[in-house]
Scaffold this motif. Structure first.
Motif, PDB file in Angstrom:
ATOM      1  N   UNK A   1       0.856  -1.194   0.000  1.00 32.37           N
ATOM      2  CA  UNK A   1       0.000   0.000   0.000  1.00 32.37           C
ATOM      3  C   UNK A   1       0.891   1.242   0.000  1.00 32.37           C
ATOM      4  N   UNK A   2       0.353   2.338  -0.464  1.00 36.16           N
ATOM      5  CA  UNK A   2       1.108   3.593  -0.494  1.00 36.16           C
ATOM      6  C   UNK A   2       1.035   4.231   0.894  1.00 36.16           C
ATOM      7  N   UNK A   3       1.660   3.550   1.853  1.00 40.12           N
ATOM      8  CA  UNK A   3       1.650   4.045   3.227  1.00 40.12           C
ATOM      9  C   UNK A   3       2.916   4.853   3.505  1.00 40.12           C
ATOM     10  N   UNK A   4       3.051   5.323   4.740  1.00 37.50           N
ATOM     11  CA  UNK A   4       4.176   6.193   5.079  1.00 37.50           C
ATOM     12  C   UNK A   4       5.513   5.500   4.858  1.00 37.50           C
ATOM     13  N   UNK A   5       5.620   4.228   5.231  1.00 36.74           N
ATOM     14  CA  UNK A   5       6.900   3.538   5.088  1.00 36.74           C
ATOM     15  C   UNK A   5       7.268   3.335   3.628  1.00 36.74           C
ATOM     16  N   UNK A   6       6.300   3.020   2.781  1.00 35.05           N
ATOM     17  CA  UNK A   6       6.620   2.864   1.364  1.00 35.05           C
ATOM     18  C   UNK A   6       7.090   4.191   0.782  1.00 35.05           C
ATOM     19  N   UNK A   7       6.413   5.276   1.121  1.00 36.01           N
ATOM     20  CA  UNK A   7       6.854   6.587   0.636  1.00 36.01           C
ATOM     21  C   UNK A   7       8.247   6.922   1.166  1.00 36.01           C
ATOM     22  N   UNK A   8       8.509   6.548   2.405  1.00 37.51           N
ATOM     23  CA  UNK A   8       9.829   6.816   2.985  1.00 37.51           C
ATOM     24  C   UNK A   8      10.915   6.022   2.262  1.00 37.51           C
ATOM     25  N   UNK A   9      10.605   4.791   1.883  1.00 38.26           N
ATOM     26  CA  UNK A   9      11.560   3.994   1.104  1.00 38.26           C
ATOM     27  C   UNK A   9      11.842   4.668  -0.230  1.00 38.26           C
ATOM     28  N   UNK A  10      10.782   5.093  -0.906  1.00 35.65           N
ATOM     29  CA  UNK A  10      10.960   5.795  -2.174  1.00 35.65           C
ATOM     30  C   UNK A  10      11.785   7.056  -2.010  1.00 35.65           C
ATOM     31  N   UNK A  11      11.513   7.835  -0.964  1.00 36.19           N
ATOM     32  CA  UNK A  11      12.256   9.073  -0.728  1.00 36.19           C
ATOM     33  C   UNK A  11      13.725   8.791  -0.426  1.00 36.19           C
ATOM     34  N   UNK A  12      14.004   7.758   0.358  1.00 31.04           N
ATOM     35  CA  UNK A  12      15.385   7.433   0.701  1.00 31.04           C
ATOM     36  C   UNK A  12      16.194   7.044  -0.535  1.00 31.04           C
ATOM     37  N   UNK A  13      15.579   6.269  -1.403  1.00 37.02           N
ATOM     38  CA  UNK A  13      16.273   5.865  -2.626  1.00 37.02           C
ATOM     39  C   UNK A  13      16.571   7.083  -3.494  1.00 37.02           C
ATOM     40  N   UNK A  14      15.586   7.957  -3.616  1.00 32.03           N
ATOM     41  CA  UNK A  14      15.735   9.121  -4.498  1.00 32.03           C
ATOM     42  C   UNK A  14      16.673  10.165  -3.911  1.00 32.03           C
ATOM     43  N   UNK A  15      16.446  10.542  -2.651  1.00 30.42           N
ATOM     44  CA  UNK A  15      17.229  11.647  -2.065  1.00 30.42           C
ATOM     45  C   UNK A  15      18.705  11.295  -1.922  1.00 30.42           C
ATOM     46  N   UNK A  16      19.013   9.992  -1.911  1.00 34.10           N
ATOM     47  CA  UNK A  16      20.405   9.557  -1.839  1.00 34.10           C
ATOM     48  C   UNK A  16      20.971   9.202  -3.205  1.00 34.10           C
ATOM     49  N   UNK A  17      20.244   9.601  -4.256  1.00 31.95           N
ATOM     50  CA  UNK A  17      20.691   9.379  -5.630  1.00 31.95           C
ATOM     51  C   UNK A  17      21.061   7.918  -5.854  1.00 31.95           C
ATOM     52  N   UNK A  18      20.199   7.025  -5.385  1.00 30.45           N
ATOM     53  CA  UNK A  18      20.514   5.597  -5.382  1.00 30.45           C
ATOM     54  C   UNK A  18      19.596   4.772  -6.287  1.00 30.45           C
ATOM     55  N   UNK A  19      18.966   5.411  -7.258  1.00 31.85           N
ATOM     56  CA  UNK A  19      18.075   4.662  -8.146  1.00 31.85           C
ATOM     57  C   UNK A  19      18.814   3.552  -8.890  1.00 31.85           C
ATOM     58  N   UNK A  20      20.115   3.745  -9.132  1.00 31.31           N
ATOM     59  CA  UNK A  20      20.905   2.727  -9.819  1.00 31.31           C
ATOM     60  C   UNK A  20      21.579   1.767  -8.849  1.00 31.31           C
ATOM     61  N   UNK A  21      21.454   2.028  -7.559  1.00 37.31           N
ATOM     62  CA  UNK A  21      22.128   1.196  -6.570  1.00 37.31           C
ATOM     63  C   UNK A  21      21.202   0.263  -5.814  1.00 37.31           C
ATOM     64  N   UNK A  22      19.918   0.563  -5.809  1.00 33.71           N
ATOM     65  CA  UNK A  22      18.955  -0.249  -5.074  1.00 33.71           C
ATOM     66  C   UNK A  22      18.139  -1.072  -6.066  1.00 33.71           C
ATOM     67  N   UNK A  23      18.250  -2.381  -5.957  1.00 36.10           N
ATOM     68  CA  UNK A  23      17.489  -3.280  -6.827  1.00 36.10           C
ATOM     69  C   UNK A  23      16.175  -3.601  -6.129  1.00 36.10           C
ATOM     70  N   UNK A  24      15.101  -3.072  -6.677  1.00 35.59           N
ATOM     71  CA  UNK A  24      13.795  -3.148  -6.012  1.00 35.59           C
ATOM     72  C   UNK A  24      13.011  -4.349  -6.521  1.00 35.59           C
ATOM     73  N   UNK A  25      12.669  -5.239  -5.595  1.00 35.89           N
ATOM     74  CA  UNK A  25      11.788  -6.358  -5.900  1.00 35.89           C
ATOM     75  C   UNK A  25      10.595  -6.340  -4.968  1.00 35.89           C
ATOM     76  N   UNK A  26       9.549  -7.062  -5.337  1.00 32.61           N
ATOM     77  CA  UNK A  26       8.342  -7.160  -4.516  1.00 32.61           C
ATOM     78  C   UNK A  26       8.198  -8.577  -3.980  1.00 32.61           C
TER      79      UNK A  26
END
Length: 418
Positions: A299-324
């Motif tokens: 769900x688009x809850x606070x923790x999921x948004x925080x994960x997205x923000x952490x990946x982005x704000x640390x310029x880590x889109x190429x460093x974090x391999x996201x799976x579900x």
């Protein structure tokens, strides 16, 4: 106002803060999510000698239309992918191989057993990731695999993991994109152990033997995944976070963080930046724990948004391999994939639309008042208008209209399955 008109208005709102919306959308297009196949058939797989689900894993519900063949599962995945913006990956478990009606033990699996998956992935321009399956098997009935005191059982699972890494290497070679082959084991004890160290020594020795068998890292990337506790291993899990974090760092492997595998007061979003200080890459399995590792649809809850923000704000889109990693059999399974994956992408977009540099400057300057105020105000910025435009541009349904496609697919396909 039209979707385009709403987008232009929203874009102006964000650009007041220096957010380049067009650049954000371009970045988002290039982030693949590894979508787990096992949501489509309740972690059943297609082994000829199929076993009952075990290893602390439970799937509840009996919604009609479950995939019962590889072709049905691939069809359902195609349906879900048609509703999800972007170009993504599919994550397979070893039990999803195809053996043409023959019983093939897991330590004997070969790349040829996944040839149909590779051909399908080529047709759909998808990458493939992989996982050895160390559960739902007679040799895992007592909850121990790579740490088992019986060397013959350990050797069986070692051979299975070696075979799995070769399958991952095959995926990478054939598809031109490296496969993440992730090892998770259910090993642990229900009650308080009298010896925690010896099983961990055995697990380390097993992993050392598995990884001593060389595969080309250009095509296969090894990952290891921890867990805090599970059903049947409430008191002690051999492969804890500390164990695997240490092992990954020492042996140059990916440490995979599953959002449901920690204490309820821990959050993976708080671990990402720490891990990236010491690792070039980390991997995620994103699910939604409800009081425990229950693998609810994301769900688009606070923790999921925080994960997205952490990946982005640390310029880590190429460093974090996201799976579900979730499975819900109480709702339409194609809808579950669609909801969860779209939400993961929304979380990344949310992070991309924040004035992250400015917020960092406020923190460094000690201006915590403005920092908090802006972070709160941006929660009601017109994020939805940007998301709708992105979906339209990527030729997938806007807003909840994708539900119409799922209902039609259920009527025409899923409802006709026995």
């Amino acid at each position: 106002m039209t979707i385009k008109g709403n987008f232009e208005w929203a874009k102006e709102e964000y650009e007041k803060w220096g957010v380049d919306v067009e650049e954000a959308l371009e970045k988002l297009k290039n982030v693949p999510i590894s979508i787990h196949c096992w949501q489509g058939d309740d972690v059943g797989g297609f082994e000829v000698n199929k076993q009952e689900l075990s290893g602390g894993i439970d799937v509840t519900g009996n919604y009609p239309g479950k995939a019962s063949t590889p072709d049905e599962l691939r069809s359902d995945l195609e349906m879900a992918l048609s509703l999800i913006p972007g170009q993504h990956r599919i994550n397979l478990h070893a039990i999803y191989g195809e053996t043409k009606g023959e019983v093939v033990e897991r330590d004997k699996l070969k790349p040829e057993n996944f040839e149909n998956w590779v051909n399908w992935a080529k047709d759909n321009r998808l990458g493939l990731d992989f996982n050895p399956t160390l559960f739902s098997h007679p040799k895992a009935d007592d909850g121990l695999t790579l740490s088992h005191p019986d060397p013959s059982i350990r050797d069986f699972w070692i051979r299975h993991c070696i075979a799995s890494r070769k399958i991952g290497e095959y995926f990478g070679k054939e598809l031109g994109t490296p496969s993440v082959t992730n090892i998770w084991v259910p090993d642990g004890y229900k009650d308080i152990p009298s010896d925690r160290l010896t099983p961990r020594k055995r697990l380390k020795e097993s992993l050392d033997e598995i990884f001593s068998d060389e595969v080309d890292e250009q095509y296969n990337v090894d990952a290891v995944e921890s867990k805090l506790f599970g059903i049947g291993s409430e008191a002690y899990v051999v492969g804890s976070h500390e164990f695997y974090m240490g092992y990954a760092l020492k042996n140059d492997k990916l440490c995979l963080l599953d959002t449901g595998h920690y204490h309820p007061t821990e959050v993976v979003s708080n671990k990402i930046s720490a891990m990236l200080l010491y690792s070039d890459q980390v991997a995620l399995h994103v699910s939604r724990p409800v009081r425990w590792d229950s693998d609810h649809v994301v769900a688009l809850d606070d923790e999921l948004k925080e994960i997205g923000m952490e990946i982005v704000r640390n310029d880590a889109l190429d460093q974090v391999r996201i799976g579900l990693d979730f499975f819900d059999a109480s709702i339409n399974r194609v809808a579950a994939w669609t909801i969860g994956t779209r939400n993961m992408i929304k979380a990344l977009l949310y992070g991309l639309l924040l004035p992250n540099d400015h917020l960092k400057e406020l923190q460094e300057a000690g201006n915590f008042t403005d920092r908090l105020a802006l972070m709160e105000e941006f929660k009601t910025y017109p994020f939805g208008a940007i998301w709708d435009y992105y979906c339209e541009e990527m030729n997938v349904p806007v807003k909840e209209t994708w539900l119409n496609d799922v209902r039609q697919y259920e009527e025409e396909v899923l409802s006709k399955r026995s």
